[in-house]
Design a protein around this motif. Structure first.
Motif, PDB file in Angstrom:
ATOM      1  N   GLU A 292       3.692   9.529  -5.685  1.00 40.48           N
ATOM      2  CA  GLU A 292       4.416   9.590  -4.420  1.00 40.48           C
ATOM      3  C   GLU A 292       4.535  11.016  -3.892  1.00 40.48           C
ATOM      4  OE1 GLU A 292       6.184   6.982  -2.560  1.00 40.48           O
ATOM      5  OE2 GLU A 292       4.616   5.913  -3.637  1.00 40.48           O
TER       6      GLU A 292
ATOM      7  N   LYS B 174       3.682  12.895  -0.238  1.00 36.70           N
ATOM      8  CA  LYS B 174       4.493  12.873   0.984  1.00 36.70           C
ATOM      9  C   LYS B 174       5.332  14.146   1.130  1.00 36.70           C
ATOM     10  CE  LYS B 174       8.270  10.241  -1.147  1.00 36.70           C
ATOM     11  NZ  LYS B 174       8.963   8.948  -1.154  1.00 36.70           N
TER      12      LYS B 174
ATOM     13  N   ALA C  83      -2.326  10.708   1.836  1.00 39.33           N
ATOM     14  CA  ALA C  83      -1.343  10.913   2.894  1.00 39.33           C
ATOM     15  C   ALA C  83      -2.031  11.309   4.187  1.00 39.33           C
ATOM     16  CB  ALA C  83      -0.340  11.983   2.475  1.00 39.33           C
TER      17      ALA C  83
ATOM     18  N   LYS D 290      -0.945  11.980   8.598  1.00 42.32           N
ATOM     19  CA  LYS D 290      -0.024  11.870   9.721  1.00 42.32           C
ATOM     20  C   LYS D 290      -0.647  12.574  10.910  1.00 42.32           C
ATOM     21  CE  LYS D 290       4.783  12.523  11.097  1.00 42.32           C
ATOM     22  NZ  LYS D 290       6.116  13.043  10.700  1.00 42.32           N
TER      23      LYS D 290
ATOM     24  N   ASN E 277       6.175   2.715   2.944  1.00 45.28           N
ATOM     25  CA  ASN E 277       5.329   3.884   2.701  1.00 45.28           C
ATOM     26  C   ASN E 277       3.884   3.496   2.411  1.00 45.28           C
ATOM     27  OD1 ASN E 277       5.683   2.735   0.218  1.00 45.28           O
ATOM     28  ND2 ASN E 277       5.771   4.670  -0.890  1.00 45.28           N
TER      29      ASN E 277
ATOM     30  N   ARG F 216      -2.200   5.834   2.833  1.00 44.72           N
ATOM     31  CA  ARG F 216      -0.786   5.614   2.551  1.00 44.72           C
ATOM     32  C   ARG F 216       0.039   6.708   3.222  1.00 44.72           C
ATOM     33  NH1 ARG F 216      -1.197   3.117  -3.149  1.00 44.72           N
ATOM     34  NH2 ARG F 216      -1.978   1.084  -2.538  1.00 44.72           N
ATOM     35  N   ASN F 217       1.310   6.426   3.401  1.00 45.84           N
ATOM     36  CA  ASN F 217       2.228   7.362   4.053  1.00 45.84           C
ATOM     37  C   ASN F 217       1.712   7.739   5.449  1.00 45.84           C
ATOM     38  OD1 ASN F 217       3.883   7.608   1.642  1.00 45.84           O
ATOM     39  ND2 ASN F 217       2.152   8.763   0.811  1.00 45.84           N
TER      40      ASN F 217
END
Length: 760
Positions: free
Chosen positions: A443, A446, A577, A579, A608, A620-621
């Motif tokens: 994790e 992130k 990740a 974005k 998530n 993911r994320n």
């Protein structure tokens, strides 16, 4: 046998103005129900209503004669009294229970110790907890298998009135001999909060149903709130939309309803076969926490079986039969021998906050309506919760002997967060916390932020360049920590940012000596998609930049680890990740791509794990814009097509339909943003395999109505003809879709769409 449900003599409501009786016909009364010269009550019969609701006025238990009494009002959704419930054969079901402790429901059991001796485990060693106890347990063989609902038609003694009509829509239930714990050593306790779960069960001609949970203090008979709310209700209902979209739709889609039956001590029996053909008998934790953990684990862990220990623990049927036999549909077949589709759920179970309250350890910071019991998952007092995901791994079923006898210890003998132990159970599911505990390395990605700088657009060469820095706090994440950084670029019209304009062309990413990454994107080309980026930027469009990466972390920590000489990670690669940032050429904030859906609606289910697909971690994320980088103007099917499920993907899948029906637009769309006014202004890719496109309004409708995921071939063909007759384009060339003169919105307004999908 006599009818056990009888109508009591009751005083009917009187209305002072006799002439008003003539107006009562419109409310459901014929105006003749009362005595001569007096009006009847304002009411509708149960056979004429399509929905009902109950409101409990009173619940009490007389311990002297063992009788539970419940008085409740039954109305339609407009508040008009409903009559006739007492005339039906099986109109109600009732659960009854109280708060208690786990010790009250503990059942001793035998085990064989390391010396081959049979010993009796007579207590738990992993801490005491408050739980819900049912007064009416259901059993099979020696297992307690849930709650046995009390029903007036089945459980009412001969010659007794168990369901009475009191007039004005009020009813009374009288349930004698209602307590039967099936041998568990507890009974009525007036010092504890009591509760009932009242179900109107398929009543009347229209089979209406309703559920209500009601709790009270015996000393005052005063109603109280739910005594053990450990989840915010929307954490379940955001995915399980509507009463029909949970395992027992007829029992209502509420956390209270699940808890009343699936108590902490509920167990089910199972049988399976291991890899060597040996038959395995086992029990399954049938509590609501056990089922929720196991179901969601079995659905989301398919692409995580190669993680440390997973392949030998959760994926090992001998050590975790719940996963191996009960929930892993990928290993099962239907009645015709065809493999069942895998149940890939949209969020990682290891992310506890997907369902549990946000990270908090104090009662003062709990969300409104959630009780202090919501903090139990931080206390590491329940080995059963661990094993519902992790199986009987390591010392999961460990016992210890002291002066009080043999006691069950389980996982928390070692994994305890609150004693300074670095193996802490609850907190090791997170990354970046400040506790003395292990962390979830997978994790940790992130925690990395992406920064863009030095943006340059060369109009002569149609080349876009910029610098990317990956930072985790003050530490730079460089090429020695990440095996690969992928960067995509797109553009949005600053004045009308309702769609991506380009094809997110791939970039050349080069590591720099200072730890940053240089990115160059060449937007030249002959295809409409490549040329679109150059045209858009030259016309003043803003940029949409997405960097996607994984990083290498030390196992069970959020400490970055350098890759080896072969570029391999000796620890754990974090989830991929990504974005999207919206920027102008000068680096300032750009216009954000608008969307017909709210990303909050997506994350209520996907959390998530924005995309889960079998065999690949994907992104993911991520956020909705990052998904659209590929699934909007890229070389994949458009977001609209993909999400709605035209080609049997995403929400068109049968297992997803059992959670949320795609016809329920409001599950993803807020207010009226499912209106065709919100359709994008550019063509959408219909099918990447044959390079077809649809006009925007037509494509939105066609994604369901011209889809054999939902419609028959005849229906799909008819819908396609209708759309094309109205000027829309479905599955045609980009140029034709761009020039379409569609007029769908002329008839299909937001109000008409809502009516057609039964949203009003």
């Amino acid at each position: 046998m006599m009818n056990r449900i009888k109508l009591a003599t009751a005083v009917k409501s009187a209305i002072g103005i006799g002439a008003l009786s003539f107006a009562l016909v419109g409310c459901g009364s014929d105006g003749k129900d009362g005595e001569d010269g007096k009006p009847g009550e304002i009411a509708v019969h149960i056979d004429s209503v399509t929905a009902v609701k109950t409101e409990v006025d009173l619940a009490s238990y007389d311990n002297a004669n063992g009788t539970l009494t419940v008085e409740f009002n039954l109305t339609n959704l407009n508040g008009v009294a409903v009559t006739g419930l007492e005339e039906l054969t099986d109109p109600l079901r009732l659960s009854f229970g109280r708060m208690g402790t786990r010790a009250e429901a503990f059942q001793p059991y035998d085990i064989v110790d390391s010396d081959g001796n049979t010993v009796t485990v007579d207590s738990r060693g992993d801490g005491e907890r408050d739980i819900w106890l049912s007064y009416r347990n259901k059993s099979k063989d020696e297992l307690i298998t849930g709650t046995d609902n009390w029903r007036p038609n089945r459980n009412c003694p001969e010659d007794e009135q168990c369901l009475e009509y009191l007039g004005a829509g009020k009813y009374r239930i009288t349930a004698s001999e209602v307590i039967n714990t099936q041998g568990l050593d507890y009974g009525y306790d007036a010092t504890q909060v009591q509760g009932i779960y009242l179900m109107t069960y398929g009543a009347g001609a229209n089979k209406v149903k309703n559920v209500e949970a009601y709790y009270w203090e015996p000393a005052t008979e005063r109603a109280v709130s739910s005594p053990k709310s450990v989840l915010e209700n929307q954490t379940c209902t955001s995915c399980h939309v509507g009463q029909e979209h949970i395992r027992h739709g007829n029992y209502g889609n509420t956390a209270d309803g699940c808890l009343f039956c699936h108590t902490d001590y509920t167990q089910y029996a199972g049988v399976g076969t291991d890899d060597e053909g040996n038959e395995i008998n086992f029990t399954i934790d049938g509590s609501i926490k056990g089922l929720a953990h196991a179901i969601h684990t079995g659905a989301t862990e398919t692409d995580r079986r190669d993680m440390a220990k997973f392949g030998t623990v959760i994926g090992n049927a001998a050590k975790n039969p719940v996963f191996g036999y009960k929930y892993d549909r990928a290993a099962q077949v239907d009645e015709d021998g065809n493999p069942l589709k895998p149940l890939n759920y949209p969020a990682v179970t290891a992310s506890c906050e997907s369902c549990h309250v946000p990270y908090t350890e104090t009662e003062e910071t709990l969300p409104e309506g959630v009780t202090v019991h919501a903090l139990d998952w931080f206390a590491d007092m329940d080995a059963d919760s661990c094993q519902s995901c992790h199986g009987d791994y390591h010392y999961g079923g460990r016992t210890t002997t002291d002066e009080t006898g043999v006691s069950y210890v389980g996982c928390i003998d070692c994994h305890t967060s609150n004693d300074g132990n670095t193996r802490g159970g609850a907190f090791r599911h997170f990354a970046g916390h400040d506790k003395d505990s292990r962390e979830s390395a997978i994790e940790a990605g992130k925690l990395i932020e992406t920064q863009y700088s030095n943006i340059v657009w060369n109009t002569d060469t149609s080349e876009l360049s910029f610098t990317v820095n990956l930072m985790m706090g003050e530490q730079a994440v460089t090429s020695v920590h990440t095996p690969r950084v992928s960067v995509y670029a797109n553009a949005v019209d600053a004045a009308q940012p309702d769609a991506f304009l380009a094809s997110r062309p791939s970039a050349t990413v080069t590591p720099n000596a200072d730890g940053s990454f240089s990115v160059i994107i060449n937007a030249t080309g002959t295809s409409y998609t490549l040329a679109a980026l150059a045209d858009a930027i030259n016309n003043g469009a803003d940029l949409a930049l997405s960097a996607s990466f994984s990083a290498c972390f030390k196992n069970k920590e959020s400490t970055l680890v350098e890759l080896d000489s072969e570029g391999n990670c000796s620890g754990i690669l974090s989830a991929n990740a990504a974005k999207t940032e919206f920027l102008k050429l000068d680096g300032s904030q750009g216009a954000e791509r608008s969307s017909a859906v709210s990303y909050d609606n997506c994350t209520s289910c996907h959390n998530n794990d924005m995309v889960v697909r079998r065999g690949a971690p994907h992104y993911r994320n991520a956020d909705l814009h990052t998904c659209a980088q590929c699934h909007e103007a890229g070389d994949y099917n458009s977001m609209i097509v993909r999400v709605h499920g035209t080609f049997g993907k995403a929400h068109g899948r049968e297992d997803v339909q059992s959670l949320v029906d795609t016809k329920n637009c409001s599950a993803c769309h807020d207010d009226n943003n499912y209106s065709l006014d919100n359709a994008r202004s550019t063509p959408m890719r219909w099918n990447r395999k044959d390079e077809t496109f649809s006009s925007p309004q037509a494509g939105a409708c066609a994604s369901c109505h011209v889809s054999e995921s939902y419609m028959s071939s005849e229906q799909s063909s008819s819908a396609k003809s209708h759309i094309e007759n109205m000027g829309g384009v479905v599955a045609d060339t980009y140029e034709n879709a761009q020039l379409a003169n569609e007029s769908c919105i002329t008839c299909h307004s937001a109000e008409n769409i809502a009516d057609g999908h039964m949203l009003n």
